[in-house]
Design a protein around this motif. Structure first.
Motif, PDB file in Angstrom:
ATOM      1  N   LEU A   1       0.817  -1.203   0.000  1.00  0.00           N
ATOM      2  CA  LEU A   1       0.000   0.000   0.000  1.00  0.00           C
ATOM      3  C   LEU A   1       0.853   1.257   0.000  1.00  0.00           C
ATOM      4  CD1 LEU A   1      -2.800  -1.034   2.505  1.00  0.00           C
ATOM      5  CD2 LEU A   1      -2.745  -1.301   0.026  1.00  0.00           C
ATOM      6  N   ALA A   2       2.042   1.195   0.626  1.00  0.00           N
ATOM      7  CA  ALA A   2       2.915   2.372   0.655  1.00  0.00           C
ATOM      8  C   ALA A   2       3.342   2.761  -0.753  1.00  0.00           C
ATOM      9  CB  ALA A   2       4.145   2.085   1.519  1.00  0.00           C
ATOM     10  N   GLU A   3       3.559   1.783  -1.620  1.00  0.00           N
ATOM     11  CA  GLU A   3       3.951   2.065  -2.998  1.00  0.00           C
ATOM     12  C   GLU A   3       2.791   2.674  -3.775  1.00  0.00           C
ATOM     13  OE1 GLU A   3       5.499  -1.559  -4.594  1.00  0.00           O
ATOM     14  OE2 GLU A   3       6.987  -1.755  -3.009  1.00  0.00           O
ATOM     15  N   ILE A   4       1.595   2.152  -3.535  1.00  0.00           N
ATOM     16  CA  ILE A   4       0.409   2.719  -4.187  1.00  0.00           C
ATOM     17  C   ILE A   4       0.228   4.184  -3.779  1.00  0.00           C
ATOM     18  CG2 ILE A   4      -2.115   2.624  -4.230  1.00  0.00           C
ATOM     19  CD1 ILE A   4      -1.873  -0.421  -4.120  1.00  0.00           C
ATOM     20  N   LYS A   5       0.373   4.433  -2.488  1.00  0.00           N
ATOM     21  CA  LYS A   5       0.196   5.799  -1.986  1.00  0.00           C
ATOM     22  C   LYS A   5       1.236   6.751  -2.567  1.00  0.00           C
ATOM     23  CE  LYS A   5      -0.528   8.360   2.311  1.00  0.00           C
ATOM     24  NZ  LYS A   5      -0.638   8.263   3.787  1.00  0.00           N
ATOM     25  N   GLN A   6       2.452   6.230  -2.798  1.00  0.00           N
ATOM     26  CA  GLN A   6       3.545   7.084  -3.246  1.00  0.00           C
ATOM     27  C   GLN A   6       3.481   7.429  -4.728  1.00  0.00           C
ATOM     28  OE1 GLN A   6       7.336   5.769  -1.802  1.00  0.00           O
ATOM     29  NE2 GLN A   6       8.515   7.124  -3.134  1.00  0.00           N
TER      30      GLN A   6
ATOM     31  N   PRO B   1     -10.153  -3.769   6.413  1.00  0.00           N
ATOM     32  CA  PRO B   1      -8.804  -4.160   6.794  1.00  0.00           C
ATOM     33  C   PRO B   1      -8.445  -3.712   8.187  1.00  0.00           C
ATOM     34  CG  PRO B   1      -8.744  -2.200   5.428  1.00  0.00           C
ATOM     35  CD  PRO B   1     -10.182  -2.637   5.483  1.00  0.00           C
ATOM     36  N   ASP B   2      -7.500  -4.441   8.783  1.00  0.00           N
ATOM     37  CA  ASP B   2      -6.914  -3.964  10.022  1.00  0.00           C
ATOM     38  C   ASP B   2      -6.095  -2.723   9.713  1.00  0.00           C
ATOM     39  OD1 ASP B   2      -6.198  -7.361  10.926  1.00  0.00           O
ATOM     40  OD2 ASP B   2      -7.962  -6.150  11.395  1.00  0.00           O
ATOM     41  N   SER B   3      -5.862  -1.906  10.702  1.00  0.00           N
ATOM     42  CA  SER B   3      -5.017  -0.743  10.503  1.00  0.00           C
ATOM     43  C   SER B   3      -3.623  -1.184  10.123  1.00  0.00           C
ATOM     44  CB  SER B   3      -4.946   0.078  11.796  1.00  0.00           C
ATOM     45  OG  SER B   3      -3.957   1.079  11.678  1.00  0.00           O
ATOM     46  N   PRO B   4      -2.999  -0.549   9.113  1.00  0.00           N
ATOM     47  CA  PRO B   4      -1.661  -0.946   8.731  1.00  0.00           C
ATOM     48  C   PRO B   4      -0.615  -0.559   9.762  1.00  0.00           C
ATOM     49  CG  PRO B   4      -2.337   1.006   7.515  1.00  0.00           C
ATOM     50  CD  PRO B   4      -3.530   0.522   8.270  1.00  0.00           C
ATOM     51  N   ALA B   5      -0.965   0.353  10.647  1.00  0.00           N
ATOM     52  CA  ALA B   5      -0.007   0.743  11.661  1.00  0.00           C
ATOM     53  C   ALA B   5      -0.061  -0.227  12.835  1.00  0.00           C
ATOM     54  CB  ALA B   5      -0.325   2.166  12.156  1.00  0.00           C
ATOM     55  N   ARG B   6       0.983  -0.164  13.672  1.00  0.00           N
ATOM     56  CA  ARG B   6       1.013  -0.995  14.863  1.00  0.00           C
ATOM     57  C   ARG B   6      -0.141  -0.615  15.770  1.00  0.00           C
ATOM     58  NH1 ARG B   6       5.104  -3.350  17.971  1.00  0.00           N
ATOM     59  NH2 ARG B   6       6.694  -2.598  16.542  1.00  0.00           N
ATOM     60  N   PRO B   7      -0.946  -1.580  16.269  1.00  0.00           N
ATOM     61  CA  PRO B   7      -2.038  -1.256  17.179  1.00  0.00           C
ATOM     62  C   PRO B   7      -1.518  -0.515  18.401  1.00  0.00           C
ATOM     63  CG  PRO B   7      -2.176  -3.532  16.435  1.00  0.00           C
ATOM     64  CD  PRO B   7      -0.861  -3.000  15.975  1.00  0.00           C
ATOM     65  N   ALA B   8      -2.358   0.372  18.933  1.00  0.00           N
ATOM     66  CA  ALA B   8      -1.908   1.191  20.057  1.00  0.00           C
ATOM     67  C   ALA B   8      -1.466   0.336  21.230  1.00  0.00           C
ATOM     68  CB  ALA B   8      -3.029   2.152  20.485  1.00  0.00           C
TER      69      ALA B   8
END
Length: 514
Positions: A208-213, A249-256
């Motif tokens: 997803l980071a590549e798509i966003k970029q 989807p789950d959040s791509p970031a680390r859960p809090a």
């Protein structure tokens, strides 16, 4: 840029169109009613789960396969390539995941293959390479042997080989799988420069980071059909992933909770002391690898593939013996022990090549799920298949393994479902205390990646120690507690698995000391 492409660009019209495309292989419908438009000078990303039809679609465009329904139009005329050479001639080039370079030849000689007639004009070719390198920001030594180049440099050669044909469309199939972080950024910059010159780019990626970029547009395939399209993908990533996998989807970031939680360092589950591996040619592949893994902790092993990760996983899983050093599981030395002994000691193993060492593709799903404990279903010397099928059905439900039935041939499952089945087997060992997972998400789509790491996190939270070997740095930063970096078989350093450590880890992956 071709004149016809310039005309299309001025008119603002797509120059390649796919209309109601279908592709059938026997009774299997790989693509159905696919409509796609590619405009001059854009980067369009193709997103989809494994088995969604992405590779089939690319191969239709590149002339590897012919559609069984619909038509393709190029500049308004019918496009029916008779093979890749014909596609090349009409301005379409493709860089595959597996390169086609001759390692004993130089860059220039590889570029001359299939193009030179009569005398070899190496000097002229070297000059042309230099011009392309400057135009697109591709750093290459024209006279270097392919065998001396890094993976990223070899990929540049493949891209230059395509750009020499002045293509209208450059198709890139999962191009960043084995690249360093800096090499990934450099490749994405090349995509932008190629698009700025008027050449379209079709980028197949799971990241997803590549798509966003870089993506100007994104098309999502599911089950051989187009299910979503976005003209503003950077703002609509969640919706695109939801369309691809049919659930949020789950959040791509680390859960809090995970970000603030300290790992539960209760006891040492794995201790590795000075492990080394020397191959039959006398080359040291793993050198003095020393590490302690605790219960309830995920340690990520980062590094570009080929820097000792395979040897480390092979030794710890019992597939090979170390040349020196030792390792212990729960205080028991298992250096040189058999895979069966490693399993009995409570170690689950997810191998990097599930087909070679993780399953038997001609057996059923149920048989593969219980390969390491078929004895549990033996009754008076016979296998109780009814009990095994019932237990396998329960694991299919728990791990979301999708197949027609537990009797389905394992080799007929998609890559993601095969990997979830392997995880189901390894994570349900009765005495599981340690998991060795090597490249567990290789070749998987976004939905399958989320499922795999969800199961690994759950095992960690239940007290299992996890050694996670992966070339996907962004994934390691999301799921691991700390990271060690391997370079040429040695640990270059370690650090917490936090996003602000990314540049430092990337430098260590390239061989720079912290």
């Amino acid at each position: 840029m071709h004149q016809s492409q310039q005309h299309a660009a001025k008119a603002g019209q797509p120059w390649l169109q796919l209309e109601s495309i279908g592709k059938r292989f026997g009774s299997f419908q790989a693509l159905q009613d696919v409509a796609l438009q590619i405009r001059p000078g854009e980067i369009q990303c193709l997103l989809g789960e494994n088995g969604a039809g992405k590779s089939t679609l690319c191969n239709l465009i590149f002339g590897v396969h012919e559609p069984t329904a619909g038509q393709m139009l190029l500049d308004g005329g019918v496009y029916q390539p008779q093979g890749p050479a014909d596609a090349f001639a009409q301005g379409i080039a493709m860089v595959h995941q597996h390169f086609s370079l001759v390692s004993d030849l130089s860059v220039v000689d590889n570029l001359l293959l299939g193009q030179a007639h009569g005398f070899l004009r190496r000097g002229a070719m070297a000059d042309r390479v230099a011009r392309l390198a400057e135009q697109y920001g591709l750093q290459l030594d024209p006279h270097a042997l392919i065998s001396t180049l890094s993976v990223g440099e070899r990929q540049r050669v493949e891209i230059v080989k395509c750009l020499m044909r002045e293509p209208r469309l450059l198709v890139l199939d999962e191009p960043t799988a084995v690249l360093l972080p800096d090499e990934i950024d450099a490749l994405l910059r090349v995509c932008r420069r190629v698009a700025a010159q008027g050449c379209s780019v079709l980028l197949v990626t799971h990241k997803l980071a590549e798509i966003k970029q870089v993506a100007d547009r994104v098309t999502v395939l599911r089950g051989g059909r187009i299910v979503a399209h976005s003209e503003h993908p950077a703002d609509e990533l969640d919706a695109l992933v939801q369309a691809m996998i049919q659930h949020a989807p789950d959040s791509p970031a680390r859960p809090a909770a995970a970000a603030s939680r300290s790992p539960r360092l209760q006891d040492e589950v794995l201790q590795v002391d000075g492990l080394g591996v020397t191959d039959v040619q006398g080359v040291t592949r793993l050198d003095n690898f020393t590490l302690v893994l605790n219960r309830g902790e995920i340690i990520g092993v980062a590094g570009v593939e080929g820097n000792g990760q395979s040897e480390l996983a092979s030794v710890l899983s019992g597939m090979s013996s170390p040349s020196r050093g030792r390792f212990f599981i729960n205080g028991e030395e298992l250096s040189g022990a058999s895979p069966q002994a490693v399993t009995r000691a409570g170690v689950g193993v997810v191998p990097e090549d599930r087909h070679a060492t993780g399953c038997i593709t001609d057996l059923s799903l149920a048989e593969n799920i219980f390969l390491n404990r078929l004895h549990e279903f033996q009754r008076w010397g016979c296998l109780d298949r009814a009990a095994m099928r019932a237990a396998a059905s329960e694991l299919m439900r728990r791990f979301d393994v999708r197949a027609a039935s537990v009797d389905s041939r394992f080799g007929g499952l998609s890559g993601g479902n095969q990997q979830k089945a392997v995880l189901a087997r390894e994570l349900t060992l009765r005495n599981l205390t340690c998991l060795i997972a090597s490249q567990p998400t290789r070749g998987l789509d976004v939905g399958a990646v989320q499922a795999v790491y969800g199961h690994i996190r759950a095992a960690r939270d239940q007290g299992v120690g996890v050694l996670l070997i992966s070339s996907e740095l962004d994934e390691l930063l999301t799921v691991a507690d700390r990271i060690v970096v391997l370079y040429r078989g040695r640990i270059m350093g370690s650090c917490p698995a936090q996003p602000d450590q990314r540049a430092r880890i990337g430098a260590m992956m390239a061989g720079q000391t912290p």
